[in-house]
Structures are given as C-alpha cells and as structure tokens.
Design a protein around this motif. Sequence first.
Motif, short mmCIF file in Angstrom:
data_model
loop_
_atom_site.label_atom_id
_atom_site.label_comp_id
_atom_site.label_asym_id
_atom_site.label_seq_id
_atom_site.Cartn_x
_atom_site.Cartn_y
_atom_site.Cartn_z
N ASN B 40 0.83 -1.21 0.00
CA ASN B 40 0.00 0.00 0.00
C ASN B 40 0.86 1.25 0.00
N GLY B 41 0.50 2.20 -0.83
CA GLY B 41 1.23 3.46 -0.85
C GLY B 41 2.54 3.38 -1.62
N ALA B 42 2.74 2.29 -2.38
CA ALA B 42 4.00 2.12 -3.10
C ALA B 42 4.09 3.03 -4.31
N GLY B 43 2.94 3.52 -4.80
CA GLY B 43 2.95 4.42 -5.95
C GLY B 43 2.33 3.81 -7.19
N LYS B 44 1.56 2.74 -7.04
CA LYS B 44 0.97 2.05 -8.20
C LYS B 44 -0.08 2.93 -8.87
N VAL B 54 -3.19 12.42 -15.73
CA VAL B 54 -3.79 13.14 -14.59
C VAL B 54 -2.71 14.00 -13.93
N TYR B 55 -1.49 13.43 -13.79
CA TYR B 55 -0.35 14.19 -13.28
C TYR B 55 0.68 14.35 -14.38
N LEU B 56 1.37 15.47 -14.35
CA LEU B 56 2.50 15.69 -15.26
C LEU B 56 3.76 15.14 -14.57
N1 LIG Z 1 -1.88 14.14 -5.36
C1 LIG Z 1 -1.03 13.72 -4.41
N2 LIG Z 1 -0.44 14.61 -3.58
C2 LIG Z 1 0.41 14.20 -2.62
N3 LIG Z 1 0.74 12.92 -2.39
C3 LIG Z 1 0.18 11.97 -3.18
C4 LIG Z 1 -0.73 12.32 -4.22
N4 LIG Z 1 -1.14 11.19 -4.83
C5 LIG Z 1 -0.50 10.17 -4.20
N5 LIG Z 1 0.29 10.64 -3.21
C6 LIG Z 1 1.14 9.83 -2.33
O1 LIG Z 1 1.91 8.97 -3.14
C7 LIG Z 1 2.10 7.73 -2.52
C8 LIG Z 1 1.65 6.61 -3.45
O2 LIG Z 1 0.25 6.54 -3.46
P1 LIG Z 1 -0.54 5.54 -4.40
O3 LIG Z 1 0.01 5.62 -5.77
O4 LIG Z 1 -1.99 5.82 -4.26
O5 LIG Z 1 -0.22 4.13 -3.76
P2 LIG Z 1 -0.74 2.71 -4.17
O6 LIG Z 1 0.47 1.94 -4.58
O7 LIG Z 1 -1.35 2.10 -2.95
O8 LIG Z 1 -1.74 2.85 -5.28
C9 LIG Z 1 1.31 7.78 -1.23
O9 LIG Z 1 2.23 8.07 -0.16
C10 LIG Z 1 0.35 8.92 -1.44
O10 LIG Z 1 0.05 9.53 -0.21
#
Ligand SMILES: Nc1ncnc2c1ncn2[C@@H]1O[C@H](COP(=O)(O)OP(=O)(O)O)[C@@H](O)[C@H]1O
Lengths: 346, 300
Positions: B40-44, B54-56
């Motif tokens: 969880n929170g790995a950045g997937k 959605v993000y640049l």
């Molecule tokens: N728009 C954002 N602004 C700040 N932090 C973000 C944003 N989107 C994601 N994060 C952070 O990036 C990290 C990865 O999140 P995420 O990609 O959702 O994980 P997962 O692998 O569970 O999908 C997390 O620590 C999250 O809090």
Amino acid sequence: MASLPAPLRGVFPVLLALLLLGALQVVVGQLPFFVYLSSVVGVNVILAVSLNIVNGMTGQFSIGHAGFMAVGAYVGGKLALEMKDLAISGIPHGVSDQLQLLASLAVGGAAAGVAGFLVGLPSLRLRGDYLAIVTLGFGEMIRVIVSNLEVFGRALGLSGIPQTSSFMMIWMCVFVVVLVARRIQDSAHGRSLLAIREDEVAAEAMGVDTTAYKVRAFVISSFFAGVAGALFAHFVPIINPGSFTFVKSIEVVTMVVAGGLGSISGSIVAAVVLTLLPEVLRSLFLQVGGLEGGAALAQKVDQIRMPVYGILLVILMLSRPQGVFGSRELWDAFPRWWGRGRRAEE
Amino acid sequence: MSTSLLQAQGVAIHFGGLKALSGFELDIHQGDLKGLIGPNGAGKTTAFNVLTGVYLPTAGTVRVAGEVVNGLKPHQINRLGLARTFQNIRLFKTLTALDNVRVACLADTYPFFSRARIEAARRRSSKRSGAAAAMAALNNYVDWWRAMLLTPGFQREERALTVKADALLDVMGLLPRRSEEARNLPYGEQRRLEIARALATGPRVLLLDEPAAGMNTREKADLMVLIRELRTRFNLGILVIEHDMKLVMGICEEITVLDYGETIARGNPERVRTDPKVIEAYLGDSYLAAQGMSVPGGSP
Ligand SMILES: Nc1ncnc2c1ncn2[C@@H]1O[C@H](COP(=O)(O)OP(=O)(O)O)[C@@H](O)[C@H]1O
Ligand SMILES: [Mg+2]
C-alpha cells in the motif's frame, strides 16, 4: 410521434407549436394583463431552463445569469431602437414587426453567447466555486459598464424600445429552449455533460473534452439568457441597470434549485410558480386591503420577495436538497404522450 | 517485434518532498498481460495517473502508440488508445449502466471529417495541428446542430452507439442490468461496468487498477479468466494493479514490483516471488502474512 418519418421528427414539433401558438395568439391577443403576466412568466422560464443546462446538467455553478440577460436586453434593445423607423415593405405591418423582433432576439442572444464564451473559456478550466465567483463578478461588471456608457443611457437606461413582443413570440422561444434542452439531454452531447456533472475526472479519462463541453454548455445557456433579455426589453417600457442585478440572478438560481437540478420540467414548474406567487399575492392584497392599505401591502410583497426566496432555499436544502423534482422529468411519467421520454427510448 | 503501445522511460513524480514514483520503466505491446504490484502506498495508482495524464511527470517521458504524451490532457491521451479503470470506483453514479458505457462510446462517424483523417493531419506535422483542431471544431459544431434537428444521420448514430454499448455490456455480463442506475449496482458489477466503460473508448492498452478489490474469491477467479479473454478478443495490451499476489501471479507474464516509488523487481512471476527484495518489502508490510501466503522461498 415515434412513427413519424425520421427526417420529419426534428421539425414537426416546431411546426405544431407554431400553429398552436398562432391560434392562441388570436384568442389571448385581446387580454393585455394576461399577455403581460404570461410574458414575465415566459421570460423567467427561459432563464431557468437555460441556466439549468449549466447548473443542473453540467453540474457547474453559475450565478451571473442576469448579466447575460442584460447583454441580450441592451444589445437587442439598442438594435430595435436603430431599426425603429424601418419597416419591411410588401408585408403586413405586424409581420414586419415580428421579423424585426426576431432579428433583435437573434443578435441579442448571439451577443450574450459571445459574452458567455469570453467569460467561460478562462473560468471553466477552474473548478466549481471559482466559476460562481467569476460569474458573480461578471454580472456586476456588466451592470457597471452599461451604467457608464452613453449609448446605453447610463443609469437611466433605454426607453422607447418598440413594444413588439407578443404572446406567440415569447412562448415560441420558451418552446424552443425547452426543446433544445431536451434534445441535448437525449444526445451524446448531453450524456457527456451529465458525465461531467457526475465525475469530471472519470469523464476526462473516458475521452470527454471536459473544458470544451463546459464552455459549449455555457455558451448555449448564455445565448438563451440573452434571448430572454431581448424579449424582456420588448415588453417593459424601460430597461435600466436595476433590472439586471445580482438579485435577479439569485432569483433564477432559486428556480433551478427548487425545481431540481437537472430536471427541465422542474425548472419550468418552479419558474412559473415563483413568478406567479408574488403577482398573485400582490393582487390579493390589493383586493382585500382596499386601495390604501392594499397598495402598501402590495409594495411589501416586492420587499419580502428576496428574504422569502432565501428562506425557501434554506428549507429546500435542508429537507429536499435534490429539489422538488430531483432529476426526474414530468414527461417521464407519460412517455408516450409527450414524444419519447428518456426512459422509454431505451 | 510489434511496436510499443505504451512506454514509460525514467518516469518520476514528486509531490513536494515525497518521491511518489522514480525511475519508472514500462513497455506494453499488443497481447501483453503485465502486472504491477507493491505494498500500500507504493505508488501504483500514482503510476497510472502519470501514464494517463492526470499528473504531469517531474521527469521522464511517456509514449502512447509512439507519441510523447507528456503534457497532453487525459482525454487526448485516451483518444490515442489508453483507457483505465479506477481503484475507488468512479462511475457516473446517477446514469444508467447503458449511459455510462454510451458516454465512453464516442461516435466513430463524424459529419464532415473522419476521426482517422483528423488524426492523420495532426500527426503529419505540428503545423497541421491547427487545421486538425479546426476540423474537429467544425465537426463538433455541425454535430450539435444535427442533435438539435434530430437529423436521420444523428438518429442512426445514436442507434449505433446503443448497439455498441449493449454489446460491451453483454461481454461483461451486464446486459440484464443496462437500465439500472450505476450507484444501485452491487460492488462486483460496478467494477465490471468500469471495465465495460473503459473498453467503450476503443483502447489498445487497458490499465486496470485493482479490478478485483472487494470481490469474493469466486468473483475474483471469474474476473481473471475474463481479463485474459478480453486481451485476445479486443487485441489489447493489459496492465493490472492487484493487491492479491496470488491472482497476479496466476495470469500475468511479467510483473513489476514497486516499493516507495522505486521499482525493486521485474520479471516473470517465479522470479519475482523468490526475489529477496520483494520478500523483504512485503514482509516489512507484514502483507504476506495477512494474505496467508507462503513466506520466503516456500514452494509455489
Ligand atoms: N496528489 C497527491 N499529492 C500528494 N501525495 C500523493 C498524491 N497522490 C499520491 N500521493 C502519495 O503517493 C504515494 C503513493 O500513493 P498511491 O500511488 O496511491 O499508492 P498505491 O500503490 O497504494 O496505489 C502515497 O504516499 C500517497 O500519499
Ligand atoms: Mg492504489
């Protein structure tokens, strides 16, 4: 109506409405008070239904509709003043009047549409609340601009605009705006607008150019606000900046919210009720209160209208936030009877 | 070798001080079925958001069908053939299942200029992109009028859209639910409706963000079979994010493992499973234990 040949389905309702309203025109033409009242109602219905395209269908929050109405009223009214001494020869006087009216509606609407584009393009890239602020500012700006322009008569406004508005023309415009709103709703374009309302991120991810769609909805909505304004200019003796204040915008927002965001029939019903209510109260007070007290009370109706709208909005938001109709339509109840209802089509 | 449909090179994104993703590499071809896993929170999900615009990205390039898409809007990237679903279901809640899919089924026939022709003009040179935009705008303008006037062509297209949407609902087993509002569907059906909607955009690559989350074991197994079928049926490349390692291992040919935004392993399921770094990442998350899965070096 489903059995109509495909090429006719588009124009048939318009022809039918023309005939019906033409016939009605003959009947009610002799009742000036009725015509006046129905004109006020009609203009408000156009305003509410057109604002509903932005606030209801697309889920954006515009609170500057009176500004676009003002653009239509002033531009259309000015054009009518310029054309006053002209008459199209070879046709009856009344017909020539109506054609000139039509021209001033088209130009007034187009001017408001352009204004909508200019206001919408930068602000619709932003989210929700910003649009409210920008449209609010725009409405006030328009008012300040016209009150300082000599051509628009400054604070005195424009008077002497030919009073050529007719029952038939007003209700034809009402018919067209309702038809347009319905057809938007039942098309791929309308579905894209609804998708934006439901989830902008998802709509964008599914290939919907959300900014472009929002701007288009905004332009169409402003166009009809302009038409409503131009109509208005043709049945009130004088238009001045005071007719298009923030209060007017809020009045229209109240109608749309009370009727149910996204419900066209809701907007229609709310516009009719909320327009007639003060009128009815006023004449009622005049009746019961005698001339002296009655007139005073009737005047009070105008003063308490806004607080009443405010209270109404609060009560609605607390008890039925989706509005009286929700997003349902009156005609979904009898789909066969009124063309093809949305649900019946599927 | 076929051309790459989706490619990420050295992609990174930082949120303030947080490096949500760095050095991310990806290459998806037609017929690929790859997995993206990590605690969880790995950045997937963040990776999906960068790929779909959605993000640049802070650094690196993303290519869709060979074209650099950094800075394009999500809807433009979608039009190039990249579609996705959302981890936290984002259906159009009050629209019917049918309308959810129809929104995504943008018409392929346009009144004046075909989509192919506009695309061709846009690709030929950057100078033509103005012409392409003008053609698209004119198309759209005429299209609104056709909708207002209910022209026969418009009516034909609406019917064609409905047929196409129904076919997709059928593939996902949702045809009986077509008139149901999306918010009233049970969870599993909502997830499948999201896939149907993504397919309706006519993608060449499909990104699925935890498509089985919240489903029971049986539904999950069925879904995995379905995902395999979709790949051949629609000639797709597919990238799946999945929390349930057992599932990903079962269907994916290549798996990328993320941890704190870094790619810590990549390879076939067997290799990934036995990779010490992966084991550590998952153990640190006490994730394997929670999933009741075999621990380091255990037999498959
Ligand atoms: N728009 C954002 N602004 C700040 N932090 C973000 C944003 N989107 C994601 N994060 C952070 O990036 C990290 C990865 O999140 P995420 O990609 O959702 O994980 P997962 O692998 O569970 O999908 C997390 O620590 C999250 O809090
Ligand atoms: Mg995630």
